[in-house]
Write a protein that holds these residues in place. Structure first.
Motif, PDB file in Angstrom:
ATOM      1  N   THR A   1       7.721  -7.596   9.201  1.00  0.00           N
ATOM      2  CA  THR A   1       6.614  -8.474   9.582  1.00  0.00           C
ATOM      3  C   THR A   1       6.017  -8.022  10.901  1.00  0.00           C
ATOM      4  O   THR A   1       6.741  -7.773  11.852  1.00  0.00           O
ATOM      5  CB  THR A   1       7.117  -9.930   9.754  1.00  0.00           C
ATOM      6  N   SER A   2       4.701  -7.937  10.940  1.00  0.00           N
ATOM      7  CA  SER A   2       4.071  -7.623  12.218  1.00  0.00           C
ATOM      8  C   SER A   2       3.804  -8.926  12.963  1.00  0.00           C
ATOM      9  O   SER A   2       3.494  -9.950  12.371  1.00  0.00           O
ATOM     10  CB  SER A   2       2.770  -6.843  12.014  1.00  0.00           C
TER      11      SER A   2
ATOM     12  N   HIS B   1      10.629 -13.644  11.695  1.00  0.00           N
ATOM     13  CA  HIS B   1      10.045 -12.328  11.873  1.00  0.00           C
ATOM     14  C   HIS B   1      11.132 -11.278  11.987  1.00  0.00           C
ATOM     15  O   HIS B   1      12.177 -11.510  12.559  1.00  0.00           O
ATOM     16  CB  HIS B   1       9.161 -12.288  13.124  1.00  0.00           C
ATOM     17  N   ASN B   2      10.840 -10.131  11.438  1.00  0.00           N
ATOM     18  CA  ASN B   2      11.756  -8.999  11.468  1.00  0.00           C
ATOM     19  C   ASN B   2      10.919  -7.779  11.798  1.00  0.00           C
ATOM     20  O   ASN B   2       9.869  -7.569  11.207  1.00  0.00           O
ATOM     21  CB  ASN B   2      12.431  -8.886  10.101  1.00  0.00           C
ATOM     22  N   VAL B   3      11.373  -6.974  12.712  1.00  0.00           N
ATOM     23  CA  VAL B   3      10.601  -5.823  13.180  1.00  0.00           C
ATOM     24  C   VAL B   3      10.246  -4.865  12.036  1.00  0.00           C
ATOM     25  O   VAL B   3       9.220  -4.207  12.077  1.00  0.00           O
ATOM     26  CB  VAL B   3      11.333  -5.092  14.332  1.00  0.00           C
TER      27      VAL B   3
ATOM     28  N   LEU C   1      15.190  -7.961  15.587  1.00  0.00           N
ATOM     29  CA  LEU C   1      15.480  -6.520  15.622  1.00  0.00           C
ATOM     30  C   LEU C   1      16.186  -6.007  14.379  1.00  0.00           C
ATOM     31  O   LEU C   1      16.276  -4.803  14.180  1.00  0.00           O
ATOM     32  CB  LEU C   1      16.330  -6.188  16.848  1.00  0.00           C
ATOM     33  N   SER C   2      16.689  -6.889  13.546  1.00  0.00           N
ATOM     34  CA  SER C   2      17.444  -6.454  12.362  1.00  0.00           C
ATOM     35  C   SER C   2      16.528  -5.877  11.299  1.00  0.00           C
ATOM     36  O   SER C   2      15.359  -6.194  11.215  1.00  0.00           O
ATOM     37  CB  SER C   2      18.267  -7.609  11.802  1.00  0.00           C
TER      38      SER C   2
ATOM     39  N   GLN D   1       2.946 -14.194  19.733  1.00  0.00           N
ATOM     40  CA  GLN D   1       4.379 -14.073  19.451  1.00  0.00           C
ATOM     41  C   GLN D   1       4.965 -12.863  20.159  1.00  0.00           C
ATOM     42  O   GLN D   1       6.063 -12.928  20.715  1.00  0.00           O
ATOM     43  CB  GLN D   1       4.614 -13.947  17.946  1.00  0.00           C
ATOM     44  N   ALA D   2       4.237 -11.761  20.138  1.00  0.00           N
ATOM     45  CA  ALA D   2       4.716 -10.548  20.810  1.00  0.00           C
ATOM     46  C   ALA D   2       4.842 -10.765  22.313  1.00  0.00           C
ATOM     47  O   ALA D   2       5.816 -10.328  22.930  1.00  0.00           O
ATOM     48  CB  ALA D   2       3.772  -9.385  20.510  1.00  0.00           C
TER      49      ALA D   2
END
Length: 114
Positions: A21-22, A16-18, A112-113, A27-28
């Motif tokens: 992908t939501s 996942h990548n901010v 975060l990338s 997961q959050a």
């Protein structure tokens, strides 16, 4: 082994990548625990001290004197970092040694990338 969040365990693959992908609600929630643990200045310093060790681990006897806090307070902060899946530990005689869980920081950074 200590209780760690599934998302930050050593076998977890985080793709996942901010920016691309939501996250699903679960997961959050799991990632939020790790980021919340890093939101405290003492825990952030502890993690930094642990991660910066050449041999990859540090004794609690070296961590405690760096803070103007009681030993139980330091232990509480370390417990929260362990529960967030960021560090792990092992008791050796009287002392406890801490290290960063392999890949845990990379997974947070990867999320975060852009």
């Amino acid at each position: 082994m200590s209780k760690q969040l599934e998302v930050l365990g050593p076998d977890t693959k985080c793709c996942h990548n901010v920016a691309t992908t939501s996250l699903e609600a679960g997961q959050a929630a799991e990632l939020a625990v790790a980021f919340k643990a890093l939101g405290d200045p003492v825990r952030l310093r502890l993690l930094s001290m642990i991660a910066s060790q050449r041999d990859g681990e540090i004794c609690v006897c070296e961590l405690t004197p760096a803070f103007d806090l009681s030993q139980p307070t330091i232990s509480h902060h370390l417990k929260l970092l362990r529960q967030a899946g960021l560090i792990d530990c092992e008791r050796r005689g009287t002392w406890v040694y801490y290290w960063v869980v392999p890949g845990a920081l990379d997974r947070l950074a990867g999320f975060l990338s852009f």
